[in-house]
Each structure stands twice: as structure tokens, then as C-alpha cells.
Enzyme design. Structure first.
Site, PDB file in Angstrom:
ATOM      1  N   LYS A  85       0.861  -1.203   0.000  1.00 33.05           N
ATOM      2  CA  LYS A  85       0.000   0.000   0.000  1.00 33.05           C
ATOM      3  C   LYS A  85       0.879   1.227   0.000  1.00 33.05           C
ATOM      4  O   LYS A  85       2.047   1.189   0.407  1.00 33.05           O
ATOM      5  CB  LYS A  85      -0.922   0.016   1.221  1.00 33.05           C
ATOM      6  CG  LYS A  85      -0.216   0.012   2.606  1.00 33.05           C
ATOM      7  CD  LYS A  85       0.204   1.367   3.098  1.00 33.05           C
ATOM      8  CE  LYS A  85       1.041   1.295   4.377  1.00 33.05           C
ATOM      9  NZ  LYS A  85       1.687   2.573   4.726  1.00 33.05           N
TER      10      LYS A  85
ATOM     11  N   ASP B 145      -2.264  -1.381   9.982  1.00 36.93           N
ATOM     12  CA  ASP B 145      -2.493  -1.402   8.529  1.00 36.93           C
ATOM     13  C   ASP B 145      -3.127  -2.702   8.037  1.00 36.93           C
ATOM     14  O   ASP B 145      -3.500  -2.806   6.864  1.00 36.93           O
ATOM     15  CB  ASP B 145      -1.170  -1.241   7.766  1.00 36.93           C
ATOM     16  CG  ASP B 145      -0.577   0.141   7.934  1.00 36.93           C
ATOM     17  OD1 ASP B 145      -1.330   1.063   8.292  1.00 36.93           O
ATOM     18  OD2 ASP B 145       0.640   0.285   7.698  1.00 36.93           O
TER      19      ASP B 145
HETATM   20  O1  C5P Z   1       0.399  -1.254  14.246  1.00 33.76           O
HETATM   21  P1  C5P Z   1       1.830  -1.297  13.800  1.00 33.76           P
HETATM   22  O2  C5P Z   1       2.564  -2.502  14.301  1.00 33.76           O
HETATM   23  O3  C5P Z   1       1.994  -1.073  12.346  1.00 33.76           O
HETATM   24  O4  C5P Z   1       2.521  -0.047  14.501  1.00 33.76           O
HETATM   25  C1  C5P Z   1       3.878   0.058  14.805  1.00 33.76           C
HETATM   26  C2  C5P Z   1       4.068   1.183  15.792  1.00 33.76           C
HETATM   27  O5  C5P Z   1       3.696   2.427  15.202  1.00 33.76           O
HETATM   28  C3  C5P Z   1       3.195   1.079  17.029  1.00 33.76           C
HETATM   29  O6  C5P Z   1       3.836   0.326  18.020  1.00 33.76           O
HETATM   30  C4  C5P Z   1       3.024   2.513  17.450  1.00 33.76           C
HETATM   31  O7  C5P Z   1       4.149   2.935  18.173  1.00 33.76           O
HETATM   32  C5  C5P Z   1       3.013   3.263  16.131  1.00 33.76           C
HETATM   33  N1  C5P Z   1       1.640   3.552  15.642  1.00 33.76           N
HETATM   34  C6  C5P Z   1       0.895   4.548  16.239  1.00 33.76           C
HETATM   35  N2  C5P Z   1      -0.387   4.816  15.808  1.00 33.76           N
HETATM   36  C7  C5P Z   1      -0.911   4.134  14.761  1.00 33.76           C
HETATM   37  C8  C5P Z   1      -0.169   3.111  14.124  1.00 33.76           C
HETATM   38  C9  C5P Z   1       1.115   2.845  14.585  1.00 33.76           C
HETATM   39  O8  C5P Z   1       1.370   5.206  17.184  1.00 33.76           O
HETATM   40  N3  C5P Z   1      -2.161   4.409  14.377  1.00 33.76           N
END
Ligand code: C5P
Length: 282
Positions: A11, A136
Site C-alpha cells: 500500500k 495497517d
Molecule cells: O500497528 P503497527 O505494528 O503497524 O505499529 C507500529 C508502531 O507504530 C506502534 O507500536 C506505534 O508505536 C506506532 N503507531 C501509532 N499509531 C498508529 C499506528 C502505529 O502510534 N495508528
């Protein structure tokens, strides 16, 4: 059916705004996400027990933190099943790039396992499982073009992207999504994407309207750490891109072109400085 092979598409974020913060530290987003024709190929096979994971990329960590493995564990837990799976990932999406490769693999594992195990989970349950793997992942299950809000799980499907060439380039380093979000100070965001204008442009199939509105509030954070982001954007714009922006938390940068020739030329220029460049027709 014992085995299924699925495409796990990357994406990009056409726009990304951070509008707040939840108590658990996660950020509240308003982002327009687009599935692109760059994909890993994920094969999921039903086995009696255990989760066996392999990949074409030897440096890909396959342990407990791997999103595909976590997705499989979550699937069996939610479905209340005691089976196993053999999962193989043919990796094409650059790792740690802001293109959602790990999330796409997780989404493919969830839907693949649900298929080979006779659909024990509803669409809603799959989306809930997806969100527990990463912000995501629900989008990767849905695909197309979507407005994503909340942590990324509130999805509104949008009109498709009008025909264009998208050139992606990933610099030869990765960034930590967590660190980029931590480096963002909500109070200091001065410029925000024109999400409403971008939605209208998509609705009208207005490629120029979309391209001039590309904006990502995380770009400044990553660009402060790595000057390559600005350098890549300059190369895109000098090569005739209508617009250029960093995707997700980076470091991949993409440019949107109306025509194939300048897109190809931009791809060639960027290939001189980095090995992971993709010229895509959407
Ligand atoms: O959800 P994902 O593993 O992709 O996110 C990685 C990190 O990015 C999370 O641990 C968080 O610190 C940050 N994040 C966030 N807010 C979001 C998505 C991700 O703070 N909506």
C-alpha cells in the site's frame, strides 16, 4: 482445499494526517490508503499441527514477532482450532519501507487460513484479528482505495485511483514506525493534508488534483533523520512527477506521473542511488 496461494499487495498513503493520540500511545489517523500492484506471494497450507514459516528472503526474521506468524497464531486462537500451517512468503515488497509489506503478509495469512479451514471466522472477526496484528492489516484485508481513520481500522472504501504511473523508491535503510510516531509532536503540526480535497479529487478521477495534494505529516519526522527523503522527492519532481511524498512512516518515497516515459526515466535515475525501485502502472 488444503493449500492456497494469495497475492499480498503493498500500500501507499496518498495522504496521512495524525489527528490525536489514544491512551495506549497509539495515534489516531486520517489517511487515504491505496493498494498498489507490488506484491508478495503467500502460500498457506493446512497441516495437522504447528506453524512453519519460510521466506525467499534469508534475512527476514521468522520468529514470534513476524506478522505472518502472529496472524496464524491469532487465527487459531480466535477460531478455537488446534490445527497447524505451513506458510511460505515470496518476498517482493521491500522490508521496513512504509509500504505495508508485513501487514499485507499478515492479511494474506488470515484470509488464506480462513479459506483452507472452511471459513470459521466471519469477515468482522477477521478484521478484528487483523487490527490486533497491526494498524495497517485491516486495510490490507480490504484493499482498493480507502479512507482509514481511528488506528487505521475504520475503513471507508473510495473510488479507484485514476490511471497513472507510480514510481516507488526505497532508500537503502529502514526506519522504525514506532520511533517515527514517537518523534511526532502533535502540537507542532503546522501543515496538514487537504483530506477533503483529496477525497473530492479521487471521486472526480482528477489525477492532478490528487497528485498536488499528496501530503504526509510523518514525512518531516523521517526527513529530519534522513536527508535522502528530500533528495528523492527532488529527483521525482525534477523528472516530471506531478507530485511526490513519503509513504507511511517511510522511508519509501513515491512520485505520480501521467505518462510512462518520464516515470521510467525517474526510475532509472533513482536506480543509480538505490537498489529498490519500482515503476508501476495503476
Ligand atoms: O500497528 P503497527 O505494528 O503497524 O505499529 C507500529 C508502531 O507504530 C506502534 O507500536 C506505534 O508505536 C506506532 N503507531 C501509532 N499509531 C498508529 C499506528 C502505529 O502510534 N495508528
Amino acid at each position: 482445499m488444503n493449500e492456497i496461494t494469495l497475492k499480498a499487495n503493498a500500500k501507499i498513503n496518498l495522504s496521512l494526517d495524525v489527528v490525536g493520540k489514544f491512551d495506549d500511545g497509539y495515534h489516531s489517523l486520517k489517511t487515504i490508503m491505496l493498494e498498489i500492484p507490488l506484491f508478495d506471494i503467500v502460500t498457506v497450507e493446512k497441516t495437522p499441527s504447528e506453524i512453519a514459516l519460510s521466506s525467499s528472503l534469508s534475512r527476514l526474521p521468522l520468529g514470534e514477532k513476524n506478522t505472518a506468524r502472529r496472524a496464524a497464531v491469532k487465527f487459531f486462537e480466535m477460531a478455537g482450532l488446534s490445527g497447524g500451517a505451513r506458510i511460505h512468503i515470496e518476498k517482493n515488497i521491500p522490508v521496513g519501507s512504509g509500504l505495508g509489506g508485513g501487514s499485507a503478509d499478515a492479511a494474506a495469512v488470515l484470509s488464506g487460513l480462513n479459506k483452507v479451514y472452511g471459513e470459521p471466522l466471519s469477515k468482522t472477526a477477521l478484521l478484528a484479528a487483523a487490527l490486533e496484528i497491526g494498524a495497517d492489516v485491516p486495510f490490507c484485508l480490504t484493499g482498493g482505495a480507502c479512507l482509514a481513520t481511528g488506528r487505521g481500522e475504520e475503513l471507508t472504501p473510495l473510488a479507484p485511483m485514476p490511471p497513472a504511473f507510480i514510481v516507488l523508491a526505497k532508500p537503502n535503510f529502514s526506519v522504525s514506525t514506532r520511533r517515527v510516531f514517537q518523534g511526532l509532536s502533535l502540537e507542532q503540526i503546522k501543515t496538514r493534508p487537504d483530506t477533503r480535497g483529496m477525497l473530492k479529487a479521487l471521486e472526480n478521477g482528477d489525477l492532478v488534483g490528487i497528485s498536488v495534494r499528496l501530503y504526509n505529516v510523518l514525512e518531516g519526522v523521517t526527513a529530519k533523520m534522513h536527508q535522502e527523503i528530500e533528495q528523492y522527492k527532488d529527483i521525482f519532481l525534477d523528472s516530471g512527477a506531478i507530485g511526490s511524498v513519503m509513504s507511511g512512516s517511510g522511508p519509501s518515497v513515491f512520485g505520480i506521473f501521467k505518462n510512462g516515459a518520464p516515470a521510467k526515466k525517474a526510475g532509472e535515475k533513482l536506480s543509480e542511488i538505490t537498489s529498490e525501485v519500482f515503476v508501476l502502472k495503476v
